[in-house]
Design a protein around this motif. Structure first.
Motif, mmCIF file in Angstrom:
data_model
loop_
_atom_site.group_PDB
_atom_site.id
_atom_site.type_symbol
_atom_site.label_atom_id
_atom_site.label_comp_id
_atom_site.label_asym_id
_atom_site.label_seq_id
_atom_site.Cartn_x
_atom_site.Cartn_y
_atom_site.Cartn_z
ATOM 1 N N HIS A 197 0.672 -0.937 -0.119
ATOM 2 C CA HIS A 197 0.007 0.051 -0.189
ATOM 3 C C HIS A 197 0.793 1.162 0.169
ATOM 4 C CE1 HIS A 197 -3.849 -2.163 0.182
ATOM 5 N NE2 HIS A 197 -3.455 -2.584 1.499
ATOM 6 N N VAL A 198 1.984 1.273 0.875
ATOM 7 C CA VAL A 198 2.860 2.531 0.800
ATOM 8 C C VAL A 198 3.380 2.731 -0.593
ATOM 9 C CG1 VAL A 198 4.873 3.477 1.732
ATOM 10 C CG2 VAL A 198 3.199 2.083 3.214
ATOM 11 N N LYS A 199 4.012 1.488 -1.112
ATOM 12 C CA LYS A 199 4.756 1.766 -2.449
ATOM 13 C C LYS A 199 3.599 2.047 -3.486
ATOM 14 C CE LYS A 199 7.530 -0.448 -5.958
ATOM 15 N NZ LYS A 199 8.142 -1.474 -6.328
ATOM 16 N N ALA A 200 2.368 1.522 -3.409
ATOM 17 C CA ALA A 200 1.397 2.160 -4.505
ATOM 18 C C ALA A 200 1.037 3.756 -4.509
ATOM 19 C CB ALA A 200 0.278 1.598 -4.127
ATOM 20 N N ARG A 201 1.151 4.066 -3.107
ATOM 21 C CA ARG A 201 1.006 5.537 -3.088
ATOM 22 C C ARG A 201 2.243 6.362 -3.415
ATOM 23 N NH1 ARG A 201 -3.012 7.790 -0.010
ATOM 24 N NH2 ARG A 201 -4.525 6.413 0.811
ATOM 25 N N LYS A 202 3.421 5.620 -3.029
ATOM 26 C CA LYS A 202 4.679 6.409 -3.739
ATOM 27 C C LYS A 202 4.774 6.521 -5.149
ATOM 28 C CE LYS A 202 8.000 5.596 0.158
ATOM 29 N NZ LYS A 202 9.080 4.826 0.733
ATOM 30 N N LEU A 203 4.362 5.343 -5.935
ATOM 31 C CA LEU A 203 4.372 5.310 -7.312
ATOM 32 C C LEU A 203 3.777 6.393 -7.790
ATOM 33 C CD1 LEU A 203 4.002 1.534 -8.003
ATOM 34 C CD2 LEU A 203 6.131 2.977 -8.436
ATOM 35 N N VAL A 204 2.363 6.738 -7.157
ATOM 36 C CA VAL A 204 1.561 7.843 -7.718
ATOM 37 C C VAL A 204 2.244 9.175 -7.627
ATOM 38 C CG1 VAL A 204 -0.612 8.985 -7.242
ATOM 39 C CG2 VAL A 204 -0.642 6.375 -7.369
ATOM 40 N N VAL A 205 2.731 9.502 -6.373
ATOM 41 C CA VAL A 205 3.586 10.661 -6.191
ATOM 42 C C VAL A 205 4.784 10.910 -6.986
ATOM 43 C CG1 VAL A 205 5.046 11.742 -4.443
ATOM 44 C CG2 VAL A 205 2.969 10.769 -3.614
ATOM 45 N N TYR A 206 5.537 9.696 -7.290
ATOM 46 C CA TYR A 206 6.724 9.880 -8.168
ATOM 47 C C TYR A 206 6.285 10.293 -9.578
ATOM 48 C CZ TYR A 206 9.960 8.619 -4.554
ATOM 49 O OH TYR A 206 10.727 8.348 -3.187
ATOM 50 N N ARG A 207 5.299 9.502 -10.222
ATOM 51 C CA ARG A 207 4.968 9.534 -11.490
ATOM 52 C C ARG A 207 4.455 11.148 -11.548
ATOM 53 N NH1 ARG A 207 5.986 7.230 -15.607
ATOM 54 N NH2 ARG A 207 6.659 9.509 -16.039
ATOM 55 N N GLN A 208 3.697 11.765 -10.532
ATOM 56 C CA GLN A 208 3.387 12.866 -10.819
ATOM 57 C C GLN A 208 4.632 14.019 -10.614
ATOM 58 O OE1 GLN A 208 0.448 14.397 -11.647
ATOM 59 N NE2 GLN A 208 1.223 16.773 -11.501
ATOM 60 N N MET A 209 5.622 13.532 -9.805
ATOM 61 C CA MET A 209 6.791 14.210 -9.658
ATOM 62 C C MET A 209 7.559 14.434 -11.033
ATOM 63 S SD MET A 209 8.848 13.327 -6.480
ATOM 64 C CE MET A 209 8.310 13.672 -4.788
ATOM 65 N N ILE A 210 7.516 13.167 -11.884
ATOM 66 C CA ILE A 210 8.212 13.306 -13.189
ATOM 67 C C ILE A 210 7.510 14.132 -14.200
ATOM 68 C CG2 ILE A 210 8.768 11.705 -15.082
ATOM 69 C CD1 ILE A 210 9.336 9.580 -13.048
ATOM 70 N N THR A 211 5.828 13.946 -13.916
ATOM 71 C CA THR A 211 5.024 14.705 -15.045
ATOM 72 C C THR A 211 5.393 16.405 -14.679
ATOM 73 O OG1 THR A 211 3.551 12.850 -15.079
ATOM 74 C CG2 THR A 211 2.682 15.131 -15.569
ATOM 75 N N THR A 212 5.274 16.700 -13.488
ATOM 76 C CA THR A 212 5.594 18.040 -12.966
ATOM 77 C C THR A 212 6.942 18.516 -13.675
ATOM 78 O OG1 THR A 212 4.162 17.644 -11.113
ATOM 79 C CG2 THR A 212 5.321 19.663 -11.207
ATOM 80 N N SER A 213 7.768 17.789 -13.325
ATOM 81 C CA SER A 213 9.183 18.312 -14.130
ATOM 82 C C SER A 213 9.151 18.277 -15.546
ATOM 83 C CB SER A 213 10.193 17.215 -13.795
ATOM 84 O OG SER A 213 10.525 17.196 -12.367
ATOM 85 N N LYS A 214 8.482 17.478 -16.242
ATOM 86 C CA LYS A 214 8.188 17.872 -17.585
ATOM 87 C C LYS A 214 7.691 18.976 -17.879
ATOM 88 C CE LYS A 214 6.280 15.179 -21.774
ATOM 89 N NZ LYS A 214 5.445 14.213 -22.298
ATOM 90 N N LYS A 215 6.518 19.219 -17.252
ATOM 91 C CA LYS A 215 5.878 20.604 -17.427
ATOM 92 C C LYS A 215 6.816 21.818 -17.273
ATOM 93 C CE LYS A 215 2.160 18.297 -18.369
ATOM 94 N NZ LYS A 215 1.634 18.455 -19.818
ATOM 95 N N SER A 216 7.600 21.566 -16.113
ATOM 96 C CA SER A 216 8.871 22.820 -15.955
ATOM 97 C C SER A 216 9.452 22.685 -17.144
ATOM 98 C CB SER A 216 9.289 22.819 -14.703
ATOM 99 O OG SER A 216 10.054 21.578 -14.639
#
Length: 363
Positions: free
Chosen positions: A212-231
């Motif tokens: 469960h912890v990793k599933a939440r982390k994966l969502v956060v890291y995916r959004q981190m990568i997406t946000t970096s792409k937007k910047s």
């Protein structure tokens, strides 16, 4: 030349495979070493999958080689036909990554001169299997990869570079050629992030709570990568339209600069929040009191277009290029807000479970 963990593990796997094959008195232990080279993988899970795939592909190669050896003997044409059939079957079964090693098995078996292909085929198959297993054991025991730490480090380092160049670009302070070269490197870095994310995603957890912890982390890291792409897209637009940016009305230039400074600071502090350096419910950002909402920005933009048309200032004010820049900035802002929401959710549920090695490796 940098001696990476995978290079070191490849050497260890070869040594281990050769020693085991020699200990079992298998002929031509070199084939175990060759198998270890093909079987070494960047993650434990991929090593496990490689074992399953290599066993299947080598069984196919060994069976075809023994059959052709019994039917045609030691003929070069038979070796070629056996290789063609092996490749066809392996591809048909979706085991393309194992073609090379299965062909090594075919050639190794059909090279026998005394005609005892069945016994020799079994020995060669066992030799190759030892190499594959040796690679898996080395990958499991020696220097197991820590992809979460590497992923967080890479995202953080990439974003630091993007923020630095964006602050220069919006102030018209960056040199054109240097910015162009840096953009190319930043794009390459971002592509590597996706590969690291995939490796981390493949790592298995066997305790229910950890899943469960990793599933939440994966969502956060995916959004981190997406946000970096937007910047990164914002930086690309600032670089592409740097001439038009210099011709903008002063109020627009100041508005874009202040908004980006706010967003870049916001992004920096989100990393602090995720790593536990900032309170999860922190909302008071510097300059937020005078911060324009998205609809207000677009109202100002529309008003300026109307003014420029009345005064016939098309050459001085390019609404088309400004719209491109503003759309990227607003898209970046929305992704930052979404990342903030995800980090707050993760902190609320698993705030005490942040890995210390991530904090220690960055700060």
């Amino acid at each position: 030349m940098k001696l990476g963990a995978r290079i070191l593990k490849t050497g260890l796997a070869i040594i281990f495979a050769l020693y085991v094959a020699d200990l079992l008195s298998l002929p031509s232990p070199v084939f175990a070493g060759i198998a270890a080279i093909f079987a070494i993988q960047p993650s434990i899970y991929r090593s496990y999958l490689t074992i399953l795939e290599q066993v299947q592909s080598n069984l196919i190669g060994a069976a075809i080689a023994v059959s052709f050896g019994l039917l045609f003997g030691h003929q070069y044409v038979a070796v070629g036909l056996a290789a063609i059939i092996t490749i066809s079957i392996v591809i048909r079964l979706g085991l393309e990554n194992c073609i090379s090693l299965s062909l090594v098995t075919v050639i190794a078996i059909l090279e026998v001169q005394d005609g005892d292909f069945l016994t020799f085929g079994l020995i060669r198959f066992v030799t190759v299997l030892i190499g594959v297993l040796a690679a898996f054991i080395v990958n499991l025991v020696f220097l197991p990869p820590r992809y979460e730490t590497r992923l967080f480090q890479s995202i953080n380092l990439l974003q630091d570079e993007i923020i630095r160049w964006t602050r220069l670009a919006v102030r018209q302070a960056s040199e054109h050629t240097s910015t162009k070269q840096s953009l190319r490197k930043l794009k390459e870095h971002h592509l590597k992030l996706n590969q690291l994310y995939l490796f981390y995603k493949e790592e298995r957890r066997y305790i229910k709570n950890e899943k469960h912890v990793k599933a939440r982390k994966l969502v956060v890291y995916r959004q981190m990568i997406t946000t970096s792409k937007k910047s990164l897209e914002v930086l690309q637009r600032l670089h592409l339209h740097e001439n038009e940016l210099s011709k903008l009305p002063e109020q627009f230039h100041i508005m874009i600069q202040e908004r980006l400074d706010f967003l870049l600071t916001y992004h920096e502090q989100l990393f602090l929040k995720y790593s536990g350096k900032l309170k999860p419910d922190h909302k008071a950002w510097i300059g937020q009191e005078e911060y324009l909402q998205r609809n207000e920005v677009m109202d100002i933009f529309a008003e300026q277009i109307a003014i420029s048309r009345e005064n016939d200032e098309d050459e001085e004010f390019s609404s088309y290029h400004l719209l491109h820049i503003l759309s990227r900035i607003l898209d970046y802002e929305e992704n930052l807000e979404h990342l903030d929401t995800l980090i707050m959710s993760y902190q609320n549920h698993h705030g005490d479970e942040i890995k210390l090695e991530i904090e220690d490796s960055i700060f």
